[in-house]
Design a protein around this motif. Structure first.
Motif, mmCIF file in Angstrom:
data_model
loop_
_atom_site.group_PDB
_atom_site.id
_atom_site.type_symbol
_atom_site.label_atom_id
_atom_site.label_comp_id
_atom_site.label_asym_id
_atom_site.label_seq_id
_atom_site.Cartn_x
_atom_site.Cartn_y
_atom_site.Cartn_z
ATOM 1 N N TYR A 119 0.852 -1.186 0.000
ATOM 2 C CA TYR A 119 0.000 0.000 0.000
ATOM 3 C C TYR A 119 0.892 1.241 0.000
ATOM 4 O O TYR A 119 1.924 1.283 0.678
ATOM 5 C CB TYR A 119 -0.902 0.036 1.233
ATOM 6 N N VAL A 120 0.486 2.244 -0.762
ATOM 7 C CA VAL A 120 1.158 3.538 -0.753
ATOM 8 C C VAL A 120 0.114 4.595 -0.429
ATOM 9 O O VAL A 120 -1.089 4.319 -0.446
ATOM 10 C CB VAL A 120 1.854 3.833 -2.099
ATOM 11 N N GLU A 121 0.567 5.816 -0.150
ATOM 12 C CA GLU A 121 -0.372 6.830 0.342
ATOM 13 C C GLU A 121 -1.353 7.334 -0.715
ATOM 14 O O GLU A 121 -2.519 7.563 -0.420
ATOM 15 C CB GLU A 121 0.387 8.006 0.957
ATOM 16 N N GLY A 122 -0.882 7.567 -1.925
ATOM 17 C CA GLY A 122 -1.759 8.189 -2.904
ATOM 18 C C GLY A 122 -1.465 7.749 -4.319
ATOM 19 O O GLY A 122 -0.582 6.921 -4.583
ATOM 20 N N ARG A 123 -2.222 8.312 -5.252
ATOM 21 C CA ARG A 123 -2.107 7.923 -6.656
ATOM 22 C C ARG A 123 -0.740 8.233 -7.235
ATOM 23 O O ARG A 123 -0.182 7.435 -8.000
ATOM 24 C CB ARG A 123 -3.189 8.643 -7.477
ATOM 25 N N HIS A 124 -0.167 9.372 -6.878
ATOM 26 C CA HIS A 124 1.144 9.717 -7.417
ATOM 27 C C HIS A 124 2.203 8.722 -6.973
ATOM 28 O O HIS A 124 3.078 8.328 -7.751
ATOM 29 C CB HIS A 124 1.541 11.137 -6.987
ATOM 30 N N ASP A 125 2.123 8.301 -5.703
ATOM 31 C CA ASP A 125 3.069 7.301 -5.201
ATOM 32 C C ASP A 125 2.930 6.006 -6.000
ATOM 33 O O ASP A 125 3.926 5.385 -6.397
ATOM 34 C CB ASP A 125 2.800 7.013 -3.722
ATOM 35 N N ALA A 126 1.672 5.587 -6.233
ATOM 36 C CA ALA A 126 1.425 4.342 -6.957
ATOM 37 C C ALA A 126 1.945 4.432 -8.391
ATOM 38 O O ALA A 126 2.542 3.473 -8.910
ATOM 39 C CB ALA A 126 -0.064 4.025 -6.947
ATOM 40 N N GLU A 127 1.752 5.565 -9.038
ATOM 41 C CA GLU A 127 2.210 5.719 -10.423
ATOM 42 C C GLU A 127 3.726 5.725 -10.509
ATOM 43 O O GLU A 127 4.301 5.180 -11.464
ATOM 44 C CB GLU A 127 1.630 6.997 -11.010
ATOM 45 N N LEU A 128 4.382 6.314 -9.523
ATOM 46 C CA LEU A 128 5.838 6.329 -9.532
ATOM 47 C C LEU A 128 6.394 4.930 -9.300
ATOM 48 O O LEU A 128 7.356 4.510 -9.961
ATOM 49 C CB LEU A 128 6.362 7.295 -8.464
ATOM 50 N N VAL A 129 5.806 4.194 -8.362
ATOM 51 C CA VAL A 129 6.244 2.817 -8.123
ATOM 52 C C VAL A 129 6.031 1.967 -9.370
ATOM 53 O O VAL A 129 6.884 1.166 -9.759
ATOM 54 C CB VAL A 129 5.499 2.222 -6.913
ATOM 55 N N GLU A 130 4.913 2.146 -10.037
ATOM 56 C CA GLU A 130 4.641 1.404 -11.272
ATOM 57 C C GLU A 130 5.658 1.760 -12.349
ATOM 58 O O GLU A 130 6.126 0.881 -13.086
ATOM 59 C CB GLU A 130 3.220 1.703 -11.756
ATOM 60 N N ARG A 131 6.010 3.039 -12.453
ATOM 61 C CA ARG A 131 6.951 3.476 -13.494
ATOM 62 C C ARG A 131 8.299 2.771 -13.361
ATOM 63 O O ARG A 131 8.901 2.360 -14.362
ATOM 64 C CB ARG A 131 7.118 5.005 -13.419
ATOM 65 N N VAL A 132 8.786 2.628 -12.136
ATOM 66 C CA VAL A 132 10.127 2.084 -11.929
ATOM 67 C C VAL A 132 10.115 0.586 -11.632
ATOM 68 O O VAL A 132 10.963 -0.155 -12.128
ATOM 69 C CB VAL A 132 10.846 2.852 -10.802
ATOM 70 N N TRP A 133 9.163 0.111 -10.848
ATOM 71 C CA TRP A 133 9.177 -1.288 -10.409
ATOM 72 C C TRP A 133 8.065 -2.122 -11.035
ATOM 73 O O TRP A 133 7.882 -3.278 -10.650
ATOM 74 C CB TRP A 133 9.052 -1.362 -8.885
ATOM 75 N N GLY A 134 7.324 -1.574 -11.992
ATOM 76 C CA GLY A 134 6.176 -2.285 -12.533
ATOM 77 C C GLY A 134 6.513 -3.659 -13.079
ATOM 78 O O GLY A 134 5.804 -4.648 -12.808
ATOM 79 N N ASP A 135 7.587 -3.774 -13.863
ATOM 80 C CA ASP A 135 7.962 -5.074 -14.429
ATOM 81 C C ASP A 135 8.275 -6.083 -13.333
ATOM 82 O O ASP A 135 7.869 -7.248 -13.400
ATOM 83 C CB ASP A 135 9.172 -4.918 -15.356
ATOM 84 N N ASP A 136 9.006 -5.647 -12.320
ATOM 85 C CA ASP A 136 9.379 -6.534 -11.219
ATOM 86 C C ASP A 136 8.140 -7.006 -10.465
ATOM 87 O O ASP A 136 8.017 -8.180 -10.101
ATOM 88 C CB ASP A 136 10.314 -5.816 -10.242
ATOM 89 N N LEU A 137 7.218 -6.078 -10.223
ATOM 90 C CA LEU A 137 6.025 -6.411 -9.451
ATOM 91 C C LEU A 137 5.145 -7.409 -10.188
ATOM 92 O O LEU A 137 4.549 -8.300 -9.574
ATOM 93 C CB LEU A 137 5.240 -5.136 -9.126
ATOM 94 N N ARG A 138 5.056 -7.280 -11.500
ATOM 95 C CA ARG A 138 4.237 -8.225 -12.261
ATOM 96 C C ARG A 138 4.854 -9.620 -12.251
ATOM 97 O O ARG A 138 4.136 -10.625 -12.152
ATOM 98 C CB ARG A 138 4.047 -7.717 -13.693
ATOM 99 N N VAL A 139 6.172 -9.681 -12.359
ATOM 100 C CA VAL A 139 6.837 -10.986 -12.297
ATOM 101 C C VAL A 139 6.631 -11.634 -10.938
ATOM 102 O O VAL A 139 6.437 -12.850 -10.816
ATOM 103 C CB VAL A 139 8.344 -10.839 -12.607
#
Length: 267
Positions: free
Chosen positions: A110-130
């Motif tokens: 969990y992150v605090e807000g939408r901007h945090d979630a979008e930033l995490v997705e931008r950098v770690w999205g591939d890793d998180l999906r794997v």
């Protein structure tokens, strides 16, 4: 008869060769003749279009030695039509070609807000999906105790939480301590907002301005930087400047990696 070159320039006066760099979208360069600095948004035959941090566009010819990249002279060239498959993800992990997303784990971040979630997705999205890790956002930390109670962290469903401005003595630190357990980990960075976790140089600014207490921080940042007071548009500009982990401050990088390890490591 001996043939002589028409170029009579002494070797020591000839310009040294400079690297050729593909004008990929998002690459930030400076045109030294005008001092215009911006990100590549378009590259066509013979020209490149740059956009500065105010949204202004300029078109420049693709001339040899025509630009500065991080202070070094380079020659911009048109990108290859066939892009090279990346060997690393934006987070720096080894890329897994054609990897399918794993079925989502019971554990969450969990992150605090939408901007945090979008930033995490931008950098770690591939890793998180794997890894099969889903990221959700809270819209603030005040409701975190209720969220944790409803989630019910356990051995097969670990919960990781990323908090903004997590410093000793704050409301955020007290809430974090109250919900932390063996299966719920709350970590944070020291910045008022996740915007500050993006390196100023990546955004094209000298630094993040100080905003007087009592003033909305994001609006104050836009005002101090001379940007339109549209925080949504400002965030799009900031997020667009992030291409990999190199554009983020270490205080955020370490915390996100810690959360991913926590929710994916078996008991």
């Amino acid at each position: 008869m001996r043939q002589y070159s028409a170029d009579l320039t002494p070797p020591w006066k000839k310009p040294k060769p400079v690297p050729e760099v593909a004008a990929e979208p998002g690459l930030v360069v400076e045109e030294p003749g005008t001092g215009f600095c911006g990100a590549v948004i378009r590259c066509e035959a013979g020209t490149v279009t740059l956009e500065d941090r105010f949204g202004k566009h300029r078109v420049f010819p693709l001339e040899p030695r025509g630009f500065l990249l991080e202070g070094r002279v380079v020659t911009l060239v048109r990108p290859s039509a066939a892009p090279v498959r990346p060997t690393r993800t934006a987070s720096g992990s080894v890329a897994v070609p054609a990897a399918r997303a794993r079925v989502a784990r019971a554990g969450r971040i969990y992150v605090e807000g939408r901007h945090d979630a979008e930033l995490v997705e931008r950098v770690w999205g591939d890793d998180l999906r794997v890894e099969g890790v889903v990221v959700e956002y809270l819209e603030g930390i005040d409701d975190l105790p209720a969220v944790v109670d409803e989630f019910g962290p356990g051995p097969d469903a670990r919960l990781g939480v990323l908090v903004d401005h997590l410093v000793p003595g704050t409301k955020e630190s007290r809430i974090a301590q109250a919900v932390t357990s063996g299966y719920a980990l709350v970590v944070g960075h020291p910045y008022i907002d996740v915007w500050e976790a993006v390196k100023p140089a990546s955004v094209g600014i000298p630094g993040w301005p100080r905003v007087p207490r009592g003033e909305d921080w994001k609006t104050g940042v836009c005002r101090a930087l001379g940007w339109p007071e549209n925080t949504g548009a400002a965030w799009e500009r900031i997020l667009g400047s992030v291409r990999s982990y190199r554009d983020l401050e270490p205080e955020l990088l370490g915390r996100v990696e810690e959360l991913i390890d926590f929710v994916t490591t078996p008991e």
